[in-house]
Enzyme design. Structure first.
Site, PDB file in Angstrom:
ATOM      1  N   GLY A 113       0.819  -1.219   0.000  1.00 17.02           N
ATOM      2  CA  GLY A 113       0.000   0.000   0.000  1.00 17.02           C
ATOM      3  C   GLY A 113       0.850   1.265   0.000  1.00 17.02           C
ATOM      4  N   GLY A 121      -0.239   4.664  -1.692  1.00 17.66           N
ATOM      5  CA  GLY A 121      -1.355   5.433  -1.155  1.00 17.66           C
ATOM      6  C   GLY A 121      -0.856   6.636  -0.367  1.00 17.66           C
ATOM      7  N   ILE A 143      -0.645   7.520   3.220  1.00 17.64           N
ATOM      8  CA  ILE A 143       0.315   7.418   4.328  1.00 17.64           C
ATOM      9  C   ILE A 143       1.526   6.606   3.892  1.00 17.64           C
ATOM     10  CG2 ILE A 143       0.644   6.884   6.774  1.00 17.64           C
ATOM     11  CD1 ILE A 143      -2.398   6.874   7.088  1.00 17.64           C
ATOM     12  N   THR A 157      -5.141   0.564  -6.699  1.00 10.62           N
ATOM     13  CA  THR A 157      -6.595   0.762  -6.774  1.00 10.62           C
ATOM     14  C   THR A 157      -6.827   2.236  -7.102  1.00 10.62           C
ATOM     15  OG1 THR A 157      -6.796   1.442  -4.475  1.00 10.62           O
ATOM     16  CG2 THR A 157      -6.897  -0.946  -4.919  1.00 10.62           C
ATOM     17  N   ILE A 159      -2.351  -7.826  -2.327  1.00 14.56           N
ATOM     18  CA  ILE A 159      -1.899  -8.562  -1.125  1.00 14.56           C
ATOM     19  C   ILE A 159      -2.702  -9.851  -0.918  1.00 14.56           C
ATOM     20  CG2 ILE A 159      -0.899  -6.575   0.097  1.00 14.56           C
ATOM     21  CD1 ILE A 159      -3.423  -6.638   1.940  1.00 14.56           C
ATOM     22  N   THR A 201      -9.502  -7.231   1.228  1.00 14.00           N
ATOM     23  CA  THR A 201      -8.151  -6.687   1.419  1.00 14.00           C
ATOM     24  C   THR A 201      -7.765  -6.617   2.896  1.00 14.00           C
ATOM     25  OG1 THR A 201      -8.160  -5.446  -0.645  1.00 14.00           O
ATOM     26  CG2 THR A 201      -6.715  -4.631   1.091  1.00 14.00           C
ATOM     27  N   THR A 223      -5.938   1.337  12.988  1.00 12.61           N
ATOM     28  CA  THR A 223      -6.642   2.618  13.142  1.00 12.61           C
ATOM     29  C   THR A 223      -7.330   2.734  14.501  1.00 12.61           C
ATOM     30  OG1 THR A 223      -8.634   3.767  12.346  1.00 12.61           O
ATOM     31  CG2 THR A 223      -8.502   1.457  11.820  1.00 12.61           C
ATOM     32  N   ASP A 224      -7.506   3.965  14.938  1.00  9.96           N
ATOM     33  CA  ASP A 224      -8.245   4.204  16.192  1.00  9.96           C
ATOM     34  C   ASP A 224      -9.715   3.800  16.052  1.00  9.96           C
ATOM     35  OD1 ASP A 224      -9.116   6.308  14.547  1.00  9.96           O
ATOM     36  OD2 ASP A 224      -8.618   7.903  15.966  1.00  9.96           O
ATOM     37  N   GLU A 225     -10.174   3.598  14.804  1.00  8.17           N
ATOM     38  CA  GLU A 225     -11.592   3.288  14.600  1.00  8.17           C
ATOM     39  C   GLU A 225     -11.962   1.911  15.139  1.00  8.17           C
ATOM     40  OE1 GLU A 225     -13.267   4.654  10.943  1.00  8.17           O
ATOM     41  OE2 GLU A 225     -11.701   6.154  10.693  1.00  8.17           O
ATOM     42  N   TYR A 272     -15.706  -0.902   7.549  1.00  4.70           N
ATOM     43  CA  TYR A 272     -14.269  -0.582   7.522  1.00  4.70           C
ATOM     44  C   TYR A 272     -13.623  -0.951   8.855  1.00  4.70           C
ATOM     45  CZ  TYR A 272     -10.019   2.259   8.008  1.00  4.70           C
ATOM     46  OH  TYR A 272      -8.740   2.687   8.261  1.00  4.70           O
ATOM     47  N   LYS A 325     -10.799  -3.849   9.761  1.00  4.65           N
ATOM     48  CA  LYS A 325      -9.470  -3.521  10.314  1.00  4.65           C
ATOM     49  C   LYS A 325      -9.263  -4.269  11.647  1.00  4.65           C
ATOM     50  CE  LYS A 325      -6.719  -1.042   9.024  1.00  4.65           C
ATOM     51  NZ  LYS A 325      -5.567  -1.275   8.101  1.00  4.65           N
ATOM     52  N   ASN A 328      -6.927   9.876  12.666  1.00  3.85           N
ATOM     53  CA  ASN A 328      -7.094  10.444  11.312  1.00  3.85           C
ATOM     54  C   ASN A 328      -5.839  11.205  10.888  1.00  3.85           C
ATOM     55  OD1 ASN A 328      -9.864  10.083  12.414  1.00  3.85           O
ATOM     56  ND2 ASN A 328     -10.449  10.942  10.431  1.00  3.85           N
TER      57      ASN A 328
HETATM   58  P1  NAD Z   1      -5.084   4.999   0.911  1.00  6.05           P
HETATM   59  O1  NAD Z   1      -6.486   4.614   0.596  1.00  6.05           O
HETATM   60  O2  NAD Z   1      -4.588   6.356   0.554  1.00  6.05           O
HETATM   61  O3  NAD Z   1      -4.070   3.955   0.245  1.00  6.05           O
HETATM   62  C1  NAD Z   1      -4.283   2.573   0.287  1.00  6.05           C
HETATM   63  C2  NAD Z   1      -3.240   1.949  -0.637  1.00  6.05           C
HETATM   64  O4  NAD Z   1      -3.389   0.528  -0.584  1.00  6.05           O
HETATM   65  C3  NAD Z   1      -3.406   2.350  -2.103  1.00  6.05           C
HETATM   66  O5  NAD Z   1      -2.152   2.643  -2.663  1.00  6.05           O
HETATM   67  C4  NAD Z   1      -4.027   1.119  -2.753  1.00  6.05           C
HETATM   68  O6  NAD Z   1      -3.700   0.987  -4.128  1.00  6.05           O
HETATM   69  C5  NAD Z   1      -3.409   0.018  -1.905  1.00  6.05           C
HETATM   70  N1  NAD Z   1      -4.228  -1.205  -1.906  1.00  6.05           N
HETATM   71  C6  NAD Z   1      -5.554  -1.302  -1.650  1.00  6.05           C
HETATM   72  N2  NAD Z   1      -5.946  -2.600  -1.751  1.00  6.05           N
HETATM   73  C7  NAD Z   1      -4.831  -3.314  -2.051  1.00  6.05           C
HETATM   74  C8  NAD Z   1      -4.591  -4.689  -2.255  1.00  6.05           C
HETATM   75  N3  NAD Z   1      -5.581  -5.588  -2.195  1.00  6.05           N
HETATM   76  N4  NAD Z   1      -3.322  -5.085  -2.504  1.00  6.05           N
HETATM   77  C9  NAD Z   1      -2.320  -4.193  -2.598  1.00  6.05           C
HETATM   78  N5  NAD Z   1      -2.489  -2.876  -2.428  1.00  6.05           N
HETATM   79  C10 NAD Z   1      -3.737  -2.441  -2.140  1.00  6.05           C
HETATM   80  O7  NAD Z   1      -4.924   4.711   2.463  1.00  6.05           O
HETATM   81  P2  NAD Z   1      -4.168   5.519   3.607  1.00  6.05           P
HETATM   82  O8  NAD Z   1      -5.050   6.593   4.089  1.00  6.05           O
HETATM   83  O9  NAD Z   1      -2.792   5.826   3.183  1.00  6.05           O
HETATM   84  O10 NAD Z   1      -4.142   4.397   4.746  1.00  6.05           O
HETATM   85  C11 NAD Z   1      -3.070   3.473   4.818  1.00  6.05           C
HETATM   86  C12 NAD Z   1      -3.266   2.560   6.012  1.00  6.05           C
HETATM   87  O11 NAD Z   1      -3.362   3.334   7.195  1.00  6.05           O
HETATM   88  C13 NAD Z   1      -4.541   1.732   5.947  1.00  6.05           C
HETATM   89  O12 NAD Z   1      -4.252   0.441   6.456  1.00  6.05           O
HETATM   90  C14 NAD Z   1      -5.517   2.457   6.861  1.00  6.05           C
HETATM   91  O13 NAD Z   1      -6.446   1.572   7.417  1.00  6.05           O
HETATM   92  C15 NAD Z   1      -4.550   3.008   7.904  1.00  6.05           C
HETATM   93  N6  NAD Z   1      -4.970   4.239   8.575  1.00  6.05           N
HETATM   94  C16 NAD Z   1      -5.345   5.330   7.843  1.00  6.05           C
HETATM   95  C17 NAD Z   1      -5.687   6.503   8.504  1.00  6.05           C
HETATM   96  C18 NAD Z   1      -6.073   7.742   7.728  1.00  6.05           C
HETATM   97  O14 NAD Z   1      -6.469   8.744   8.348  1.00  6.05           O
HETATM   98  N7  NAD Z   1      -5.951   7.794   6.420  1.00  6.05           N
HETATM   99  C19 NAD Z   1      -5.659   6.572   9.901  1.00  6.05           C
HETATM  100  C20 NAD Z   1      -5.263   5.428  10.611  1.00  6.05           C
HETATM  101  C21 NAD Z   1      -4.910   4.270   9.937  1.00  6.05           C
HETATM  102  P1  TYD Z   2     -13.239  10.818   7.067  1.00  8.03           P
HETATM  103  O1  TYD Z   2     -12.166  11.664   6.494  1.00  8.03           O
HETATM  104  O2  TYD Z   2     -14.108  10.031   6.160  1.00  8.03           O
HETATM  105  O3  TYD Z   2     -12.550   9.900   8.165  1.00  8.03           O
HETATM  106  P2  TYD Z   2     -13.230   8.892   9.256  1.00  8.03           P
HETATM  107  O4  TYD Z   2     -14.668   8.800   9.036  1.00  8.03           O
HETATM  108  O5  TYD Z   2     -12.530   7.619   8.923  1.00  8.03           O
HETATM  109  O6  TYD Z   2     -12.875   9.461  10.589  1.00  8.03           O
HETATM  110  O7  TYD Z   2     -14.198  11.745   7.934  1.00  8.03           O
HETATM  111  C1  TYD Z   2     -13.702  12.496   9.032  1.00  8.03           C
HETATM  112  C2  TYD Z   2     -14.888  13.165   9.704  1.00  8.03           C
HETATM  113  O8  TYD Z   2     -15.485  14.093   8.790  1.00  8.03           O
HETATM  114  C3  TYD Z   2     -15.977  12.193  10.070  1.00  8.03           C
HETATM  115  O9  TYD Z   2     -16.582  12.632  11.302  1.00  8.03           O
HETATM  116  C4  TYD Z   2     -16.986  12.317   8.944  1.00  8.03           C
HETATM  117  C5  TYD Z   2     -16.857  13.769   8.536  1.00  8.03           C
HETATM  118  N1  TYD Z   2     -17.123  14.054   7.097  1.00  8.03           N
HETATM  119  C6  TYD Z   2     -17.989  15.099   6.739  1.00  8.03           C
HETATM  120  O10 TYD Z   2     -18.552  15.793   7.604  1.00  8.03           O
HETATM  121  N2  TYD Z   2     -18.201  15.341   5.406  1.00  8.03           N
HETATM  122  C7  TYD Z   2     -17.604  14.598   4.436  1.00  8.03           C
HETATM  123  O11 TYD Z   2     -17.845  14.876   3.230  1.00  8.03           O
HETATM  124  C8  TYD Z   2     -16.706  13.547   4.810  1.00  8.03           C
HETATM  125  C9  TYD Z   2     -16.008  12.714   3.767  1.00  8.03           C
HETATM  126  C10 TYD Z   2     -16.494  13.316   6.160  1.00  8.03           C
END
Ligand code: NAD
Ligand code: TYD
Length: 342
Positions: A8, A11, A13, A37, A61, A101, A126-128, A150, A154, A179
């Protein structure tokens, strides 16, 4: 630790982590393994693509044979798994991809880690997984109380990691981040969505009353936290990563608009997300005890991010002008506006 496979890594992070690790550790080689993706984007890695210590393999994966080949060919000793389906709203539309996935994919990687004798398998979680925390904060031993497909997927991935540590001795660690915000986040997540809409004078669709709370952390803080756990974390343990503070969504929206010099009248209340978690709040003392600290407040993180989107319009305009994004946007937001009564 020398040869790290970052799944990943194309993507949001993951790409920030790859850049961070290549700079921080001049001896490490990084293989990005990514299915590309809709959320995977090699533009996120343009500045490292010529680095001799970087390589890329396109793969899923869930595909054990391709994972196996990548591990062998690149003599991988460490796996850091970022690959996941990541957006809560999409998990409400198509849960299937999340199970595949985030659960099966994690299992395939753990099985590969076991058979290849990998030195470290690190799971990005994730904290979720703690569910909504209406009061107080969740420490790492808090119950898992997931409410969306989701977060449920996780949490299942995390439990499989602990199972592989306990049953087979796979050297696993897990971080649970709050987040993230920062460069290269796909503009479906709230902060890049609001920043890019604001730049174009389009409405900011805020769900429900906007009083939900999130711990918005800067992505570099998260990368440093993962680095600390990789090098100093205890096997079989979970570490929370976040600022340890929270902000209301409405205040986040105001901050983005103020930073970009746009009017608050752009805020458009829309119908709430089903099962919307009201608040996430992490206790991060366990990671702090390893010597890590969060360097950016939620407000700093959001401001820096809004400015990055203002300065890097080419990156996100390519995504937002695409048919795939526009279809998603229509499906997700069309007709959802809530009109004030009276
Ligand atoms: P993202 O959606 O930006 O990127 C996900 C990446 O994974 C992409 O490059 C996608 O092509 C790849 N991917 C998806 N399915 C795949 C598969 N089956 N095989 C190989 N590659 C695949 O996600 P992100 O926001 O960078 O999050 C990365 C990780 O961090 C995730 O595990 C997510 O659960 C976790 N996370 C994200 C946040 C956040 O705020 N974004 C917070 C806490 C934890
Ligand atoms: P998001 O970025 O989808 O992260 P997560 O739901 O995984 O925490 O959303 C962050 C917060 O923002 C969440 O409380 C939902 C809210 N939100 C909106 O109010 N409007 C939007 O269009 C989106 C995508 C999220």
């Amino acid at each position: 630790m020398q040869n790290i496979m970052v799944t990943g890594g194309a993507g949001f992070i993951g790409s920030n982590f790859v850049r961070y690790m290549l700079n921080r550790y001049p001896d490490y080689r990084i293989l990005v393994y990514d299915k590309l993706t809709y959320a995977g984007n090699l533009d996120n890695l343009l500045d490292v693509q010529d680095n001799a210590r970087y390589a890329f393999v396109r793969g899923d994966i869930c595909d054990a044979a391709t994972v196996d080949e990548a591990l062998r060919e690149h003599a991988i000793d460490t796996i850091v798994n970022f690959a996941a389906a990541t957006h809560v709203d999409r998990s409400l539309m198509e849960p299937d991809e999340f199970l595949k996935t985030d659960v099966t994919g994690t299992y395939v990687l753990l099985e590969a880690a076991r058979t290849h004798g990998i030195e470290r398998y690190h799971q990005i979680s994730t904290d979720e997984v703690y569910g909504q925390i209406l009061e107080g904060r969740s420490s790492e031993d808090y119950k898992l109380h997931t409410r969306s497909p989701y977060s449920a997927s996780k949490a299942a991935g995390d439990l499989m990691c602990i199972a592989y540590f306990t049953s087979f001795g796979v050297p696993v660690t897990i971080t649970r981040g709050s987040n993230n915000v920062g460069p290269y986040q796909y503009p479906e997540k709230v902060v890049p969505l609001f920043a890019t809409n604001a730049i174009d004078d389009k409405p900011l669709p805020i769900y429900g009353d906007g009083r939900q709370m999130r711990d918005y952390q800067y992505v570099l803080d998260h990368c440093e936290g993962i680095d600390v756990v990789l090098h100093r974390g205890e096997l079989g343990e979970v570490y929370n990563v976040g600022t340890g503070t929270e902000m209301h969504n409405i205040d986040m929206a105001h901050l983005i608009l103020d930073t970009l010099g746009k009017p608050r009248s752009l805020i458009q209340p829309v119908q709430d997300r089903p099962g919307h978690d009201r608040r996430y709040a992490l206790d991060v003392r366990k990671l702090e005890a390893l010597g890590w600290e969060s360097r950016f407040s939620c407000a700093d993180a959001i401001e820096r991010t809004a400015l990055w989107y203002a300065e890097n319009q080419g990156w996100w305009r390519k995504i937002k002008s695409g048919q795939r994004y526009q279809e998603y946007y229509r499906q997700q937001y069309q007709g959802r506006e809530v009109v004030a009564k009276g």
